[in-house]
Design a protein around this motif. Sequence first.
Motif, PDB file in Angstrom:
ATOM      1  N   GLU A 171       0.830  -1.210   0.000  1.00 28.20           N
ATOM      2  CA  GLU A 171       0.000   0.000   0.000  1.00 28.20           C
ATOM      3  C   GLU A 171       0.866   1.263   0.000  1.00 28.20           C
ATOM      4  O   GLU A 171       1.727   1.451   0.849  1.00 28.20           O
ATOM      5  N   GLY A 172       0.609   2.127  -0.968  1.00 28.91           N
ATOM      6  CA  GLY A 172       1.300   3.409  -1.035  1.00 28.91           C
ATOM      7  C   GLY A 172       2.738   3.342  -1.500  1.00 28.91           C
ATOM      8  O   GLY A 172       3.452   4.359  -1.460  1.00 28.91           O
ATOM      9  N   LEU A 173       3.194   2.184  -1.964  1.00 30.10           N
ATOM     10  CA  LEU A 173       4.597   2.032  -2.327  1.00 30.10           C
ATOM     11  C   LEU A 173       4.905   2.615  -3.707  1.00 30.10           C
ATOM     12  O   LEU A 173       4.119   2.478  -4.640  1.00 30.10           O
ATOM     13  N   THR A 174       6.061   3.229  -3.803  1.00 33.08           N
ATOM     14  CA  THR A 174       6.681   3.514  -5.088  1.00 33.08           C
ATOM     15  C   THR A 174       7.889   2.600  -5.195  1.00 33.08           C
ATOM     16  O   THR A 174       8.823   2.692  -4.387  1.00 33.08           O
ATOM     17  N   VAL A 175       7.853   1.695  -6.144  1.00 33.18           N
ATOM     18  CA  VAL A 175       8.930   0.718  -6.328  1.00 33.18           C
ATOM     19  C   VAL A 175       9.809   1.175  -7.480  1.00 33.18           C
ATOM     20  O   VAL A 175       9.352   1.280  -8.628  1.00 33.18           O
ATOM     21  N   MET A 176      11.050   1.451  -7.162  1.00 37.19           N
ATOM     22  CA  MET A 176      12.018   1.869  -8.171  1.00 37.19           C
ATOM     23  C   MET A 176      12.863   0.660  -8.564  1.00 37.19           C
ATOM     24  O   MET A 176      13.542   0.070  -7.721  1.00 37.19           O
ATOM     25  N   VAL A 177      12.803   0.267  -9.809  1.00 37.49           N
ATOM     26  CA  VAL A 177      13.567  -0.875 -10.302  1.00 37.49           C
ATOM     27  C   VAL A 177      14.927  -0.369 -10.787  1.00 37.49           C
ATOM     28  O   VAL A 177      15.002   0.437 -11.717  1.00 37.49           O
ATOM     29  N   ARG A 178      15.974  -0.845 -10.134  1.00 35.49           N
ATOM     30  CA  ARG A 178      17.315  -0.411 -10.520  1.00 35.49           C
ATOM     31  C   ARG A 178      17.850  -1.315 -11.621  1.00 35.49           C
ATOM     32  O   ARG A 178      17.833  -2.550 -11.494  1.00 35.49           O
ATOM     33  N   LEU A 179      18.353  -0.691 -12.686  1.00 37.69           N
ATOM     34  CA  LEU A 179      18.841  -1.460 -13.826  1.00 37.69           C
ATOM     35  C   LEU A 179      20.355  -1.372 -13.942  1.00 37.69           C
ATOM     36  O   LEU A 179      20.987  -0.465 -13.430  1.00 37.69           O
ATOM     37  N   VAL A 180      20.913  -2.351 -14.616  1.00 37.15           N
ATOM     38  CA  VAL A 180      22.345  -2.375 -14.903  1.00 37.15           C
ATOM     39  C   VAL A 180      22.650  -1.344 -15.980  1.00 37.15           C
ATOM     40  O   VAL A 180      21.917  -1.223 -16.962  1.00 37.15           O
ATOM     41  N   THR A 181      23.727  -0.597 -15.795  1.00 29.91           N
ATOM     42  CA  THR A 181      24.186   0.320 -16.831  1.00 29.91           C
ATOM     43  C   THR A 181      25.549  -0.142 -17.346  1.00 29.91           C
ATOM     44  O   THR A 181      26.321  -0.754 -16.598  1.00 29.91           O
ATOM     45  N   PRO A 182      25.855   0.117 -18.593  1.00 27.43           N
ATOM     46  CA  PRO A 182      27.148  -0.313 -19.139  1.00 27.43           C
ATOM     47  C   PRO A 182      28.292   0.464 -18.507  1.00 27.43           C
ATOM     48  O   PRO A 182      28.114   1.615 -18.091  1.00 27.43           O
ATOM     49  N   PRO A 183      29.477  -0.133 -18.410  1.00 29.56           N
ATOM     50  CA  PRO A 183      30.637   0.586 -17.853  1.00 29.56           C
ATOM     51  C   PRO A 183      30.924   1.845 -18.658  1.00 29.56           C
ATOM     52  O   PRO A 183      30.795   1.854 -19.889  1.00 29.56           O
ATOM     53  N   SER A 184      31.298   2.909 -17.951  1.00 35.03           N
ATOM     54  CA  SER A 184      31.611   4.172 -18.603  1.00 35.03           C
ATOM     55  C   SER A 184      33.083   4.493 -18.399  1.00 35.03           C
ATOM     56  O   SER A 184      33.572   4.514 -17.262  1.00 35.03           O
ATOM     57  N   GLU A 185      33.792   4.720 -19.473  1.00 32.05           N
ATOM     58  CA  GLU A 185      35.218   5.049 -19.387  1.00 32.05           C
ATOM     59  C   GLU A 185      35.411   6.324 -18.564  1.00 32.05           C
ATOM     60  O   GLU A 185      34.704   7.309 -18.742  1.00 32.05           O
ATOM     61  N   GLY A 186      36.361   6.290 -17.658  1.00 39.10           N
ATOM     62  CA  GLY A 186      36.637   7.452 -16.831  1.00 39.10           C
ATOM     63  C   GLY A 186      35.853   7.487 -15.541  1.00 39.10           C
ATOM     64  O   GLY A 186      35.975   8.437 -14.759  1.00 39.10           O
ATOM     65  N   THR A 187      35.055   6.483 -15.267  1.00 34.98           N
ATOM     66  CA  THR A 187      34.299   6.416 -14.014  1.00 34.98           C
ATOM     67  C   THR A 187      35.149   5.766 -12.927  1.00 34.98           C
ATOM     68  O   THR A 187      35.779   4.735 -13.163  1.00 34.98           O
ATOM     69  N   LEU A 188      35.149   6.359 -11.761  1.00 35.70           N
ATOM     70  CA  LEU A 188      35.993   5.882 -10.672  1.00 35.70           C
ATOM     71  C   LEU A 188      35.569   4.500 -10.194  1.00 35.70           C
ATOM     72  O   LEU A 188      36.383   3.585 -10.070  1.00 35.70           O
ATOM     73  N   TYR A 189      34.290   4.349  -9.897  1.00 31.85           N
ATOM     74  CA  TYR A 189      33.737   3.064  -9.457  1.00 31.85           C
ATOM     75  C   TYR A 189      32.549   2.706 -10.342  1.00 31.85           C
ATOM     76  O   TYR A 189      31.587   3.460 -10.408  1.00 31.85           O
ATOM     77  N   HIS A 190      32.626   1.567 -10.997  1.00 29.38           N
ATOM     78  CA  HIS A 190      31.472   1.083 -11.760  1.00 29.38           C
ATOM     79  C   HIS A 190      30.577   0.308 -10.801  1.00 29.38           C
ATOM     80  O   HIS A 190      30.987  -0.693 -10.220  1.00 29.38           O
ATOM     81  N   GLY A 202       8.724   2.752 -11.048  1.00 31.66           N
ATOM     82  CA  GLY A 202       9.649   3.624 -11.756  1.00 31.66           C
ATOM     83  C   GLY A 202      10.978   2.932 -11.984  1.00 31.66           C
ATOM     84  O   GLY A 202      11.182   1.780 -11.585  1.00 31.66           O
ATOM     85  N   LEU A 203      11.900   3.629 -12.627  1.00 33.31           N
ATOM     86  CA  LEU A 203      13.218   3.093 -12.921  1.00 33.31           C
ATOM     87  C   LEU A 203      14.294   3.928 -12.250  1.00 33.31           C
ATOM     88  O   LEU A 203      14.159   5.146 -12.097  1.00 33.31           O
ATOM     89  N   ALA A 204      15.385   3.254 -11.858  1.00 32.10           N
ATOM     90  CA  ALA A 204      16.531   3.922 -11.254  1.00 32.10           C
ATOM     91  C   ALA A 204      17.805   3.333 -11.836  1.00 32.10           C
ATOM     92  O   ALA A 204      17.848   2.173 -12.244  1.00 32.10           O
ATOM     93  N   PHE A 205      18.850   4.143 -11.886  1.00 33.36           N
ATOM     94  CA  PHE A 205      20.155   3.629 -12.302  1.00 33.36           C
ATOM     95  C   PHE A 205      21.243   4.466 -11.650  1.00 33.36           C
ATOM     96  O   PHE A 205      20.987   5.526 -11.055  1.00 33.36           O
ATOM     97  N   HIS A 206      22.476   3.976 -11.731  1.00 35.51           N
ATOM     98  CA  HIS A 206      23.639   4.715 -11.236  1.00 35.51           C
ATOM     99  C   HIS A 206      24.768   4.459 -12.226  1.00 35.51           C
ATOM    100  O   HIS A 206      25.199   3.326 -12.400  1.00 35.51           O
ATOM    101  N   VAL A 207      25.265   5.519 -12.867  1.00 37.69           N
ATOM    102  CA  VAL A 207      26.273   5.355 -13.909  1.00 37.69           C
ATOM    103  C   VAL A 207      27.669   5.111 -13.336  1.00 37.69           C
ATOM    104  O   VAL A 207      28.604   4.806 -14.086  1.00 37.69           O
ATOM    105  N   GLY A 208      27.832   5.235 -12.009  1.00 33.62           N
ATOM    106  CA  GLY A 208      29.130   5.010 -11.380  1.00 33.62           C
ATOM    107  C   GLY A 208      29.633   6.263 -10.694  1.00 33.62           C
ATOM    108  O   GLY A 208      29.346   7.387 -11.106  1.00 33.62           O
ATOM    109  N   SER A 209      30.422   6.079  -9.653  1.00 35.58           N
ATOM    110  CA  SER A 209      30.915   7.207  -8.869  1.00 35.58           C
ATOM    111  C   SER A 209      31.999   7.973  -9.615  1.00 35.58           C
ATOM    112  O   SER A 209      32.841   7.386 -10.287  1.00 35.58           O
ATOM    113  N   GLN A 210      31.971   9.300  -9.480  1.00 39.70           N
ATOM    114  CA  GLN A 210      32.947  10.183 -10.135  1.00 39.70           C
ATOM    115  C   GLN A 210      32.960   9.920 -11.641  1.00 39.70           C
ATOM    116  O   GLN A 210      33.975   9.627 -12.247  1.00 39.70           O
TER     117      GLN A 210
END
Length: 392
Positions: free
Chosen positions: A132-151, A178-186
């Motif tokens: 009840e009342g939930l917003t579910v954010m589905v986190r997806l895999v993102t491809p490695p990005s050159e120059g990213t500190l932590y993938h 909804g959808l969520a992602f993280h491209v990597g730190s820095q």
Amino acid sequence: MARPRSFADARAVAAALRPSYPVYCLRPHVLARQARRFLTQFPGEVLYAVKCNPHPLVVDALYRAGIRHFDTASLPEIAQIAETYPEARSYFMHPVKGRAVIKNAYSVYGVRHFVVDHEAELEKLLEVTGGEGLTVMVRLVTPPSEGTLYHLSAKFGAEPREAAALLQRAEGAGCRAGLAFHVGSQCLRPQAYGIALGLCGEILAQAGVAPVAIDVGGGFPARYVEMDSPPLADYFQAIRDGLKALRLSPTVEILCEPGRALVAAGCSLLVQVQLRKERQLYINDGIYGSLSETVDAGIRLPARLIRLEGPAPAEATLDFTLNGPTCDSLDVVPGTFELPADIREGDWIEIDQVGAYSNALATHFNGFFPETFVTVEDASPAFAEASGASAA
């Protein structure tokens, strides 16, 4: 919350306290400036990633600057925000959570946004809360990005087909999805956000689900020595362009989770030289304390010498190794620091850009623990350019 002592700058801190212990020099005005940049330029809600630096003085400076939404990844972080700022909203952005933790977050603290990246985690969330009342954010895999500190997709994230199925299941259970992602730190490539948003479009088309929210995560960079990053405006524009291509409803929530970019420049570290052996300096903080991110991440921090008495520091410089205070031989800061050639015992070194993942990662190993905070009123200078003393 008690206010710490305030000083004009780190030199004034050294003169007043003569500290033989590490001192964090916090700049609330710099934190406020960074918060305002995100709040005025990002096209959506700004969630501070509490894990980056959960110190109450840091969080309070951001709250005073207008941050009202927080990326929280544990029950203690949720409790910290809820019990200090009743009007703030916490989002549980850790993809893996214990059942008791979910129950308390939902029932005690009123958290309604949860991230999942696996079918079993979604079922667990629905069983504990009823949905009840939930917003579910589905986190997806993102491809490695050159120059990213932590993938960050090696540990978390659903593949596109699985993400589409999770969206369908969440919506079918009566939740907002909804959808969520993280491209990597820095992340040093703004286009990484556009690529990830393009992947979101493919998943949404496959799922046939109209999202209520898109979370572009963190990854916004800070400036370090020899690690020039594009201006934040380039990242915000890449996100706007990616969102425009998705043709989302204007009611869709757009979220981001900055941490490093908000707080790195808001704090420096004052350490003291306890011994010099040729080009080795032994200081009172190290990789088990405030400087752990220098080890694997390759982050190099600007620094300058502070001397209160005696001759002015030499104009000539040398490259020095900084050794931490523990008896562990691994406690050596990677790389070298260019400092005046006559640096000596008793001198202080101000190391800049340590607001992110410094005190948050500090341990009590060997009895050493940096915990003293003061505030300073000066700017956060680029010491490498302004004084000629830099990490090398």
